[in-house]
Scaffold this motif. Structure first.
Motif, PDB file in Angstrom:
ATOM      1  N   ILE A 299      -4.277  -2.525   0.923  1.00 40.63           N
ATOM      2  CA  ILE A 299      -3.582  -1.298   0.518  1.00 40.63           C
ATOM      3  C   ILE A 299      -2.914  -0.685   1.742  1.00 40.63           C
ATOM      4  CG2 ILE A 299      -3.910   1.057  -0.377  1.00 40.63           C
ATOM      5  CD1 ILE A 299      -6.400  -0.109  -1.883  1.00 40.63           C
ATOM      6  N   LEU A 300      -1.694  -0.201   1.553  1.00 42.84           N
ATOM      7  CA  LEU A 300      -0.972   0.495   2.617  1.00 42.84           C
ATOM      8  C   LEU A 300      -0.455   1.823   2.083  1.00 42.84           C
ATOM      9  CD1 LEU A 300       0.281   0.570   5.483  1.00 42.84           C
ATOM     10  CD2 LEU A 300       2.331  -0.476   4.483  1.00 42.84           C
ATOM     11  N   ALA A 301      -0.857   2.923   2.713  1.00 40.60           N
ATOM     12  CA  ALA A 301      -0.450   4.258   2.286  1.00 40.60           C
ATOM     13  C   ALA A 301       0.506   4.878   3.298  1.00 40.60           C
ATOM     14  CB  ALA A 301      -1.676   5.158   2.130  1.00 40.60           C
ATOM     15  N   GLU A 302       1.516   5.572   2.778  1.00 40.14           N
ATOM     16  CA  GLU A 302       2.481   6.260   3.627  1.00 40.14           C
ATOM     17  C   GLU A 302       2.696   7.678   3.104  1.00 40.14           C
ATOM     18  OE1 GLU A 302       5.868   3.859   5.117  1.00 40.14           O
ATOM     19  OE2 GLU A 302       5.228   2.398   3.610  1.00 40.14           O
ATOM     20  N   TYR A 303       2.785   8.599   4.036  1.00 41.57           N
ATOM     21  CA  TYR A 303       2.993  10.017   3.740  1.00 41.57           C
ATOM     22  C   TYR A 303       4.458  10.341   4.025  1.00 41.57           C
ATOM     23  CZ  TYR A 303       2.683  15.096   4.518  1.00 41.57           C
ATOM     24  OH  TYR A 303       2.880  16.457   4.495  1.00 41.57           O
ATOM     25  N   ILE A 304       5.178  10.846   3.029  1.00 38.47           N
ATOM     26  CA  ILE A 304       6.621  11.080   3.146  1.00 38.47           C
ATOM     27  C   ILE A 304       6.890  12.588   3.137  1.00 38.47           C
ATOM     28  CG2 ILE A 304       8.897  10.465   2.272  1.00 38.47           C
ATOM     29  CD1 ILE A 304       7.128   8.059   2.952  1.00 38.47           C
ATOM     30  N   ALA A 305       7.276  13.105   4.282  1.00 38.21           N
ATOM     31  CA  ALA A 305       7.537  14.547   4.402  1.00 38.21           C
ATOM     32  C   ALA A 305       9.017  14.880   4.299  1.00 38.21           C
ATOM     33  CB  ALA A 305       6.996  15.076   5.723  1.00 38.21           C
ATOM     34  N   ASP A 306       9.896  13.939   4.659  1.00 37.61           N
ATOM     35  CA  ASP A 306      11.336  14.227   4.700  1.00 37.61           C
ATOM     36  C   ASP A 306      12.009  13.890   3.367  1.00 37.61           C
ATOM     37  OD1 ASP A 306      10.719  11.568   5.193  1.00 37.61           O
ATOM     38  OD2 ASP A 306      12.468  11.234   6.469  1.00 37.61           O
ATOM     39  N   THR A 307      11.665  14.674   2.335  1.00 43.63           N
ATOM     40  CA  THR A 307      12.255  14.513   1.010  1.00 43.63           C
ATOM     41  C   THR A 307      13.024  15.781   0.646  1.00 43.63           C
ATOM     42  OG1 THR A 307      10.414  15.473  -0.236  1.00 43.63           O
ATOM     43  CG2 THR A 307      10.218  13.155   0.374  1.00 43.63           C
TER      44      THR A 307
ATOM     45  N   VAL B 280       3.542   7.374  -0.844  1.00 41.86           N
ATOM     46  CA  VAL B 280       3.936   6.056  -1.345  1.00 41.86           C
ATOM     47  C   VAL B 280       2.828   5.102  -0.930  1.00 41.86           C
ATOM     48  CG1 VAL B 280       5.556   4.145  -1.144  1.00 41.86           C
ATOM     49  CG2 VAL B 280       6.421   6.489  -1.252  1.00 41.86           C
ATOM     50  N   ILE B 281       2.207   4.476  -1.919  1.00 41.93           N
ATOM     51  CA  ILE B 281       1.050   3.625  -1.635  1.00 41.93           C
ATOM     52  C   ILE B 281       1.266   2.270  -2.295  1.00 41.93           C
ATOM     53  CG2 ILE B 281      -1.457   3.410  -1.764  1.00 41.93           C
ATOM     54  CD1 ILE B 281      -1.622   6.434  -2.020  1.00 41.93           C
ATOM     55  N   GLY B 282       1.116   1.230  -1.487  1.00 38.60           N
ATOM     56  CA  GLY B 282       1.316  -0.125  -1.985  1.00 38.60           C
ATOM     57  C   GLY B 282       0.031  -0.925  -1.973  1.00 38.60           C
ATOM     58  N   ILE B 283      -0.030  -1.905  -2.873  1.00 35.91           N
ATOM     59  CA  ILE B 283      -1.157  -2.830  -2.902  1.00 35.91           C
ATOM     60  C   ILE B 283      -0.623  -4.237  -3.091  1.00 35.91           C
ATOM     61  CG2 ILE B 283      -1.512  -2.458  -5.406  1.00 35.91           C
ATOM     62  CD1 ILE B 283      -4.538  -2.983  -4.852  1.00 35.91           C
ATOM     63  N   GLY B 284      -1.174  -5.164  -2.321  1.00 37.82           N
ATOM     64  CA  GLY B 284      -0.875  -6.575  -2.484  1.00 37.82           C
ATOM     65  C   GLY B 284      -2.137  -7.307  -2.885  1.00 37.82           C
ATOM     66  N   ILE B 285      -2.072  -8.075  -3.972  1.00 33.04           N
ATOM     67  CA  ILE B 285      -3.244  -8.771  -4.501  1.00 33.04           C
ATOM     68  C   ILE B 285      -2.958 -10.269  -4.554  1.00 33.04           C
ATOM     69  CG2 ILE B 285      -4.917  -8.929  -6.387  1.00 33.04           C
ATOM     70  CD1 ILE B 285      -3.979  -6.182  -7.337  1.00 33.04           C
ATOM     71  N   ASN B 286      -3.859 -11.066  -4.001  1.00 35.35           N
ATOM     72  CA  ASN B 286      -3.759 -12.525  -4.095  1.00 35.35           C
ATOM     73  C   ASN B 286      -4.233 -12.937  -5.492  1.00 35.35           C
ATOM     74  OD1 ASN B 286      -3.096 -12.524  -1.326  1.00 35.35           O
ATOM     75  ND2 ASN B 286      -5.249 -12.702  -0.744  1.00 35.35           N
ATOM     76  N   VAL B 287      -3.305 -13.258  -6.348  1.00 36.39           N
ATOM     77  CA  VAL B 287      -3.670 -13.570  -7.733  1.00 36.39           C
ATOM     78  C   VAL B 287      -3.629 -15.084  -7.965  1.00 36.39           C
ATOM     79  CG1 VAL B 287      -3.192 -13.135 -10.178  1.00 36.39           C
ATOM     80  CG2 VAL B 287      -2.802 -11.336  -8.492  1.00 36.39           C
TER      81      VAL B 287
END
Length: 227
Positions: free
Chosen positions: A119-127, A134-141
């Protein structure tokens, strides 16, 4: 009340987090999910490369921040993924703080741990409006990346390796989006109660409590016992 999410699918992209982060910054979307069949420049914590061949799930979600601490959003996504994967496939799957889903098995008296997802999380203040996550997940399926076992601390594993059969991707993606967006909506509607609920749900799926953990930061490594 549950919030609705815009949904995007792309066959190939450099990074789902980057794609969604750029749209949030432009004000094009707020609550959204993007899923890709493959990524050419996926990444994990501390800038590590995340190998993203076709056959895995590469999914990012965004939300306006209605709770001051963004870590609750990250925890909620990890909990949702762990719950869904445990319910559907195996109770050997655990959430290992802060950002890994691992498979833990006992073999010949030894404990073996392998990485299923990150999981990778990012905090976006410049909107244009309010702050977002914005949080991403990569799963080995259905694919098993060839990763150095020292990257992230674990050798890789996939659902295909565990189950000896392919897993349909789209139903799993839709279930994950439904579960994550449900918890995030609860955070907006009743933050105090939901934050307590997130902690209790995390305790049920975590592999970290009571164990010695090391946190690798850019400035070095911190060690302690998880409580």
């Amino acid at each position: 009340m549950k919030q609705s999410y815009e949904y995007f699918f792309v066959e190939e992209i450099d990074s789902t987090n980057r794609f969604l982060r750029d749209m949030v910054r432009k004000g094009d979307v707020s609550r959204a999910a993007v899923w890709a069949s493959r990524q050419s420049a996926g990444r994990g914590r501390l800038g590590r490369e995340w190998i993203s061949p076709k056959g895995g799930i590469y999914l990012s979600l965004s939300s306006p921040m209605k709770v001051e601490c963004p870590h609750y959003y990250t925890a909620a996504l990890g909990i949702a993924a762990a719950e869904v994967l445990r319910e559907e496939y195996s109770d050997d799957i655990f959430l290992k703080w802060p950002n890994d889903l691992i498979v833990v098995k006992k073999q010949s008296g030894a404990i073996h741990e392998a990485k299923l997802a990150g999981i990778l999380a990012e905090y976006i203040a410049d909107t244009p409006t309010e702050h977002h996550v914005v949080i991403g997940i990569g799963i080995n399926v259905n694919t098993l990346p060839s990763l150095d076992a020292n990257i992230g601390g674990f050798p890789p594993i996939s659902l295909n390796t565990m189950r000896k059969q392919e897993t349909p991707l789209e139903p799993l993606v839709k279930t994950l989006i439904e579960r994550v967006s449900g918890i995030w909506s609860e955070l907006e509607c009743n933050p105090s109660r939901t934050m307590l609920d997130v902690v209790e749900r995390w305790k049920k799926v975590t592999y970290t409590l009571g164990k010695i953990v090391q946190i690798q930061r850019r400035g070095g490594v911190v060690e302690g016992v998880a409580k």
